[in-house]
Design a protein around this motif. Structure first.
Motif, PDB file in Angstrom:
ATOM      1  N   VAL B  59     -23.486  18.113  -0.765  1.00 33.10           N
ATOM      2  CA  VAL B  59     -22.909  17.106  -1.660  1.00 33.10           C
ATOM      3  C   VAL B  59     -22.017  17.785  -2.694  1.00 33.10           C
ATOM      4  O   VAL B  59     -20.864  17.395  -2.903  1.00 33.10           O
ATOM      5  CB  VAL B  59     -24.014  16.299  -2.380  1.00 33.10           C
ATOM      6  CG1 VAL B  59     -23.403  15.216  -3.254  1.00 33.10           C
ATOM      7  CG2 VAL B  59     -24.992  15.721  -1.383  1.00 33.10           C
ATOM      8  N   GLU B  62     -18.892  19.191  -0.928  1.00 35.59           N
ATOM      9  CA  GLU B  62     -17.911  18.193  -0.502  1.00 35.59           C
ATOM     10  C   GLU B  62     -17.105  17.659  -1.683  1.00 35.59           C
ATOM     11  O   GLU B  62     -15.890  17.471  -1.593  1.00 35.59           O
ATOM     12  CB  GLU B  62     -18.596  17.025   0.216  1.00 35.59           C
ATOM     13  CG  GLU B  62     -17.569  16.062   0.807  1.00 35.59           C
ATOM     14  CD  GLU B  62     -18.176  14.789   1.342  1.00 35.59           C
ATOM     15  OE1 GLU B  62     -19.121  14.270   0.731  1.00 35.59           O
ATOM     16  OE2 GLU B  62     -17.692  14.306   2.374  1.00 35.59           O
ATOM     17  N   HIS B  63     -17.777  17.425  -2.798  1.00 33.51           N
ATOM     18  CA  HIS B  63     -17.080  16.886  -3.959  1.00 33.51           C
ATOM     19  C   HIS B  63     -16.265  17.938  -4.703  1.00 33.51           C
ATOM     20  O   HIS B  63     -15.568  17.620  -5.655  1.00 33.51           O
ATOM     21  CB  HIS B  63     -18.066  16.200  -4.911  1.00 33.51           C
ATOM     22  CG  HIS B  63     -18.518  14.860  -4.413  1.00 33.51           C
ATOM     23  ND1 HIS B  63     -17.943  13.688  -4.825  1.00 33.51           N
ATOM     24  CD2 HIS B  63     -19.447  14.525  -3.492  1.00 33.51           C
ATOM     25  CE1 HIS B  63     -18.516  12.671  -4.187  1.00 33.51           C
ATOM     26  NE2 HIS B  63     -19.447  13.160  -3.385  1.00 33.51           N
ATOM     27  N   GLY B  64     -16.416  19.185  -4.291  1.00 33.55           N
ATOM     28  CA  GLY B  64     -15.581  20.233  -4.869  1.00 33.55           C
ATOM     29  C   GLY B  64     -16.025  20.705  -6.236  1.00 33.55           C
ATOM     30  O   GLY B  64     -15.276  21.383  -6.912  1.00 33.55           O
ATOM     31  N   LYS B  80     -23.230  14.916   7.821  1.00 30.94           N
ATOM     32  CA  LYS B  80     -21.839  14.850   8.309  1.00 30.94           C
ATOM     33  C   LYS B  80     -20.823  14.804   7.169  1.00 30.94           C
ATOM     34  O   LYS B  80     -20.001  13.900   7.089  1.00 30.94           O
ATOM     35  CB  LYS B  80     -21.666  13.602   9.187  1.00 30.94           C
ATOM     36  CG  LYS B  80     -22.338  13.699  10.542  1.00 30.94           C
ATOM     37  CD  LYS B  80     -21.450  14.411  11.546  1.00 30.94           C
ATOM     38  CE  LYS B  80     -22.176  14.716  12.840  1.00 30.94           C
ATOM     39  NZ  LYS B  80     -21.732  15.928  13.484  1.00 30.94           N
ATOM     40  N   ARG B  81     -20.904  15.747   6.287  1.00 33.84           N
ATOM     41  CA  ARG B  81     -19.970  15.760   5.168  1.00 33.84           C
ATOM     42  C   ARG B  81     -18.720  16.555   5.510  1.00 33.84           C
ATOM     43  O   ARG B  81     -18.726  17.386   6.403  1.00 33.84           O
ATOM     44  CB  ARG B  81     -20.648  16.321   3.915  1.00 33.84           C
ATOM     45  CG  ARG B  81     -21.666  15.359   3.388  1.00 33.84           C
ATOM     46  CD  ARG B  81     -22.285  15.781   2.101  1.00 33.84           C
ATOM     47  NE  ARG B  81     -23.226  14.749   1.680  1.00 33.84           N
ATOM     48  CZ  ARG B  81     -22.894  13.705   0.944  1.00 33.84           C
ATOM     49  NH1 ARG B  81     -21.659  13.551   0.514  1.00 33.84           N
ATOM     50  NH2 ARG B  81     -23.799  12.805   0.611  1.00 33.84           N
ATOM     51  N   HIS B  84     -16.112  22.784   5.382  1.00 32.07           N
ATOM     52  CA  HIS B  84     -15.814  23.759   6.416  1.00 32.07           C
ATOM     53  C   HIS B  84     -17.063  24.596   6.673  1.00 32.07           C
ATOM     54  O   HIS B  84     -17.658  25.103   5.726  1.00 32.07           O
ATOM     55  CB  HIS B  84     -14.682  24.705   5.960  1.00 32.07           C
ATOM     56  CG  HIS B  84     -13.347  24.040   5.890  1.00 32.07           C
ATOM     57  ND1 HIS B  84     -13.156  22.700   6.093  1.00 32.07           N
ATOM     58  CD2 HIS B  84     -12.116  24.557   5.646  1.00 32.07           C
ATOM     59  CE1 HIS B  84     -11.870  22.419   5.982  1.00 32.07           C
ATOM     60  NE2 HIS B  84     -11.216  23.530   5.698  1.00 32.07           N
ATOM     61  N   GLU B  85     -17.427  24.725   7.930  1.00 32.10           N
ATOM     62  CA  GLU B  85     -18.585  25.553   8.256  1.00 32.10           C
ATOM     63  C   GLU B  85     -18.073  26.925   8.663  1.00 32.10           C
ATOM     64  O   GLU B  85     -17.473  27.092   9.715  1.00 32.10           O
ATOM     65  CB  GLU B  85     -19.383  24.887   9.381  1.00 32.10           C
ATOM     66  CG  GLU B  85     -20.759  25.466   9.541  1.00 32.10           C
ATOM     67  CD  GLU B  85     -21.561  24.730  10.602  1.00 32.10           C
ATOM     68  OE1 GLU B  85     -21.460  23.497  10.685  1.00 32.10           O
ATOM     69  OE2 GLU B  85     -22.259  25.406  11.364  1.00 32.10           O
ATOM     70  N   ASN B 184     -15.781  24.065   0.483  1.00 27.30           N
ATOM     71  CA  ASN B 184     -15.005  22.874   0.176  1.00 27.30           C
ATOM     72  C   ASN B 184     -13.588  23.062   0.733  1.00 27.30           C
ATOM     73  O   ASN B 184     -13.013  24.142   0.620  1.00 27.30           O
ATOM     74  CB  ASN B 184     -14.954  22.678  -1.345  1.00 27.30           C
ATOM     75  CG  ASN B 184     -13.995  21.575  -1.743  1.00 27.30           C
ATOM     76  OD1 ASN B 184     -12.820  21.816  -1.998  1.00 27.30           O
ATOM     77  ND2 ASN B 184     -14.491  20.364  -1.779  1.00 27.30           N
ATOM     78  N   PRO B 185     -13.011  22.016   1.362  1.00 28.27           N
ATOM     79  CA  PRO B 185     -11.696  22.156   1.994  1.00 28.27           C
ATOM     80  C   PRO B 185     -10.589  22.594   1.024  1.00 28.27           C
ATOM     81  O   PRO B 185      -9.708  23.366   1.405  1.00 28.27           O
ATOM     82  CB  PRO B 185     -11.393  20.749   2.521  1.00 28.27           C
ATOM     83  CG  PRO B 185     -12.717  20.106   2.673  1.00 28.27           C
ATOM     84  CD  PRO B 185     -13.597  20.695   1.625  1.00 28.27           C
ATOM     85  N   VAL B 186     -10.640  22.128  -0.219  1.00 30.16           N
ATOM     86  CA  VAL B 186      -9.596  22.516  -1.174  1.00 30.16           C
ATOM     87  C   VAL B 186      -9.812  23.966  -1.623  1.00 30.16           C
ATOM     88  O   VAL B 186      -8.874  24.764  -1.639  1.00 30.16           O
ATOM     89  CB  VAL B 186      -9.554  21.558  -2.380  1.00 30.16           C
ATOM     90  CG1 VAL B 186      -8.455  21.979  -3.349  1.00 30.16           C
ATOM     91  CG2 VAL B 186      -9.332  20.125  -1.913  1.00 30.16           C
ATOM     92  N   TYR B 188     -11.275  26.232  -0.026  1.00 27.88           N
ATOM     93  CA  TYR B 188     -10.995  27.100   1.117  1.00 27.88           C
ATOM     94  C   TYR B 188      -9.526  27.511   1.147  1.00 27.88           C
ATOM     95  O   TYR B 188      -9.201  28.620   1.556  1.00 27.88           O
ATOM     96  CB  TYR B 188     -11.370  26.366   2.411  1.00 27.88           C
ATOM     97  CG  TYR B 188     -11.229  27.198   3.658  1.00 27.88           C
ATOM     98  CD1 TYR B 188     -12.073  28.272   3.900  1.00 27.88           C
ATOM     99  CD2 TYR B 188     -10.229  26.918   4.592  1.00 27.88           C
ATOM    100  CE1 TYR B 188     -11.939  29.040   5.029  1.00 27.88           C
ATOM    101  CE2 TYR B 188     -10.088  27.684   5.734  1.00 27.88           C
ATOM    102  CZ  TYR B 188     -10.950  28.748   5.954  1.00 27.88           C
ATOM    103  OH  TYR B 188     -10.814  29.514   7.079  1.00 27.88           O
ATOM    104  N   ARG B 189      -8.661  26.628   0.692  1.00 29.00           N
ATOM    105  CA  ARG B 189      -7.222  26.956   0.649  1.00 29.00           C
ATOM    106  C   ARG B 189      -6.820  27.598  -0.661  1.00 29.00           C
ATOM    107  O   ARG B 189      -6.080  28.566  -0.689  1.00 29.00           O
ATOM    108  CB  ARG B 189      -6.391  25.681   0.841  1.00 29.00           C
ATOM    109  CG  ARG B 189      -6.685  24.948   2.116  1.00 29.00           C
ATOM    110  CD  ARG B 189      -6.317  25.774   3.326  1.00 29.00           C
ATOM    111  NE  ARG B 189      -6.718  25.086   4.541  1.00 29.00           N
ATOM    112  CZ  ARG B 189      -6.638  25.618   5.755  1.00 29.00           C
ATOM    113  NH1 ARG B 189      -6.197  26.855   5.913  1.00 29.00           N
ATOM    114  NH2 ARG B 189      -7.009  24.929   6.806  1.00 29.00           N
ATOM    115  N   MET B 190      -7.301  27.035  -1.775  1.00 30.94           N
ATOM    116  CA  MET B 190      -6.835  27.502  -3.080  1.00 30.94           C
ATOM    117  C   MET B 190      -7.447  28.861  -3.438  1.00 30.94           C
ATOM    118  O   MET B 190      -6.883  29.612  -4.207  1.00 30.94           O
ATOM    119  CB  MET B 190      -7.148  26.477  -4.179  1.00 30.94           C
ATOM    120  CG  MET B 190      -6.521  25.099  -3.980  1.00 30.94           C
ATOM    121  SD  MET B 190      -4.741  25.099  -3.713  1.00 30.94           S
ATOM    122  CE  MET B 190      -4.144  25.755  -5.260  1.00 30.94           C
ATOM    123  N   SER B 192      -8.558  31.083  -1.028  1.00 34.61           N
ATOM    124  CA  SER B 192      -8.765  31.601   0.326  1.00 34.61           C
ATOM    125  C   SER B 192      -9.053  33.094   0.328  1.00 34.61           C
ATOM    126  O   SER B 192      -9.905  33.553   1.086  1.00 34.61           O
ATOM    127  CB  SER B 192      -7.581  31.256   1.222  1.00 34.61           C
ATOM    128  OG  SER B 192      -6.453  31.986   0.836  1.00 34.61           O
TER     129      SER B 192
END
Lengths: 388, 207
Positions: B59, B62-64, B80-81, B84-85, B184-186, B188-190, B192
């Motif tokens: 949780v 996911e919410h960053g 199922k959030r 990135h695994e 978290n997807p963001v 993971y990029r910001m 990285s």
């Protein structure tokens, strides 16, 4: 089922209070000016569409659609995105007048959700679509416009991650034994389950060269600085050449520092046929926007001229935006009933100076002191001293 | 170096994962005093640990509000959030299985499954073409077949001792579980570079 209390709204629906409304308006005006200056024409489409046309074609999961039934028994949906309705209107009408089309939108879209807070069910999206131009320059324009739009909001810390559906398909098909395996890997990439990807590759029992290549690919391809790094995985093809050109154009525009490539990038939207990208910025835990080439969706609507575009989540942009500029001065003009004409005159002259003037009768106030506190300035039009 | 926030499950997994980070060369104090603390700052490495319930780690991620986290595969499958695994840490390895009283068949009309993992259970039985009714429980799942609440349970098994002690037998092994590094997807990029660095260094320890 608990009874619904008077103050409740459906899950995910939000009220817009004055401060947010103004921030949203400012943001909209900046965006409109920016996009119109680049030749984009704003359009809007109906809030309700047929499920069979827009609903089914849309990339949004069926479970996220708000559905209604009209009086003839047709299923309707609240538009879940703008790309699909714009494609509908472009292919049926607008493309006959102009091609390529450069369209823009700033509109609310609806996604049903039953999960938890933090996910609005209605939010604004801003974006562009270039329809009827298959060249690499159209894709480059979309990415460059997205970057410059974000910059235009004084956001400095952000990133664009670009992938290519065609190249990924090539790699997945080349290094697996059958379609099922390729699809399995693709769905794991959509979930961004890199661990699952590695496990699946090992479980397929592929020839060592193939499985080694895939394992190396998953380690390398998520963060690639230059296109050359991916070339060892694919035989020379048009898509690769395309991505090279795209990278070159972005470099010519001097925006390379915002861009990285991820060739594992994959979308559940199967209408993305070529380049696709995601936009991330510091300050929100969720992606700011995404885009890509969606020739497949156009094809679905019976046209083969190709299209590309992006959309930004305005709700997340609002979250990220730095502190806003000071508002205009607010003035309360509290008058005694007998002096209404005088108060009106004064109010008009202040309004002409650009102030936001509230004209309020003293008699109508329940708590004058509390009311006065919320204004920058309070003026009284009263008998004793005419004006203070 | 950018600040990195890591959500960790309290208890044994924290200790194991923490030791892995030390083995991977991160400059962390050998002993952490963590009686009731929910946050631990490691200024030397610009890392902040958030101590959470295992079920809550995805949780936060996911919410960053945290960049990365360590979560059990069971929790990831259940929730199922959008995270990135990144890496299988191969700690706290166990598996999810169905179990019940020995030599019993499931009720033909409305087989009932008691579980802490309603989604995992539902998906599994769907996959094998069985329509079941799920009863969600929060603990002591083994009770359900014993007192006639359900035909089967779907639960985590590590040694199988709890099942045995309660007179239950394992029927089907559903999926393997271990702790995963998620992002978290963001972030993971910001972030990285930092996240890739942790992944690479931990990967060496895992293998």
């Amino acid at each position: 089922m608990t009874t619904i209390k008077k103050f409740e709204k459906p899950i995910g629906m939000r009220d817009t209070f004055p401060v947010t409304y103004e921030k949203n308006e400012t943001l909209r005006n900046i965006g409109r000016k920016f996009l119109r200056a680049r030749g984009y024409e704003f359009v809007n489409t109906p809030t309700l569409e047929y499920y069979d046309t827009v609903g089914k074609a849309s990339a949004i999961y069926d479970a996220s659609l708000f559905k209604l039934v009209d009086s003839q028994g047709n299923t309707l949906v609240l538009r879940p995105d703008m790309t699909t309705p714009i494609t509908r209107v472009a292919t049926s009408k607008l493309l006959k007048e102009k091609i390529p089309l450069r369209l823009a939108y700033f509109a609310n879209v609806f996604r049903a959700q039953q999960l938890e807070g933090g996910r609005p069910a209605e939010f604004d999206q801003m974006g562009i679509e270039i329809i009827g131009d298959k060249s690499v320059y159209a894709d480059a324009e979309v990415i460059i416009t997205a970057i410059q739009l974000v910059q235009n909001y004084s956001i400095e810390s952000f990133k664009v991650t670009i992938g290519h559906a065609g190249i990924l398909n090539c790699i997945l098909n080349d290094y697996t034994e059958n379609e099922n395996q390729a699809n399995k890997l693709r769905s794991l990439l959509i979930e961004r389950n890199y661990v699952g990807f590695e496990e699946a590759v090992i479980s397929f029992d592929l020839p060592k060269t193939k499985s080694d290549a895939l394992l190396q690919f998953i380690n390398e391809a998520t963060n690639i600085e230059t296109i050359e790094q991916i070339e060892k995985y694919v035989s020379k093809n048009d898509a690769l050449l395309y991505m090279r050109q795209l990278a070159e154009i972005i470099q010519q525009a001097d925006l390379t520092k915002y861009v990285s490539f991820d060739f594992t990038l994959s979308s559940h939207m199967n209408y993305y046929t070529g380049m696709l990208f995601e936009l991330f910025a510091d300050g929100s835990g969720f992606p700011l926007g995404n885009g890509g080439r969606y020739d497949g969706l156009l094809h679905h609507f019976g046209s083969d001229v190709g299209a590309t575009g992006f959309g930004i989540r305005v709700d997340r942009l609002l979250e990220i935006l730095p502190t806003q500029e000071p508002r205009e001065k607010t003035v309360a003009l509290i008058f005694e009933d007998a002096l209404f004409t005088k108060a009106l005159e004064l109010a008009n002259s202040l309004r002409n100076e650009g102030k936001l003037v509230t004209l309020q009768s003293k008699n109508g106030l329940i708590n004058e002191e509390a009311f006065s506190l919320v204004f920058d300035e309070v003026l009284y039009v009263s008998q004793e001293d005419q004006l203070q | 170096m950018t600040e990195l926030t890591i959500a960790m499950p309290k208890g044994r997994i924290f200790e194991e994962a923490y030791q892995m980070l030390i083995d991977a060369g991160f400059n962390l104090p050998e002993e952490v005093e963590m009686s009731r603390k929910l946050m631990i700052e490691i200024p030397e490495e610009k890392i902040r640990f958030i101590l959470a319930k295992p079920m809550d780690v995805p949780v936060y991620v996911e919410h960053g509000v945290v960049d990365i986290g360590i979560a059990g595969k069971d929790v990831l499958l259940e929730q199922k959030r959008h995270v990135h695994e990144l890496l299988d840490l191969k700690i706290s390895q166990c598996y999810i299985a169905s179990a019940g009283l020995p030599n019993t068949k499931m009720n033909e009309i409305a087989p009932r499954i008691a579980t802490k993992y309603p989604n995992v259970a539902m998906n599994y039985y769907k996959e094998i073409g069985e329509q079941v009714e799920i009863i969600e429980l929060n603990g002591s799942i083994e009770l359900a077949p014993m007192i006639g609440l359900a035909d089967r349970i779907v639960d985590i098994v590590s040694t199988g001792r709890t099942l045995k002690e309660n007179g239950l037998v394992e029927y089907e092994r559903i999926t393997d579980v271990s702790s995963r590094l998620i992002a978290n997807p963001v972030s993971y990029r910001m972030k990285s570079a930092r996240i890739q660095d942790i992944v690479t260094r931990l990967k060496k320890i895992v293998n």
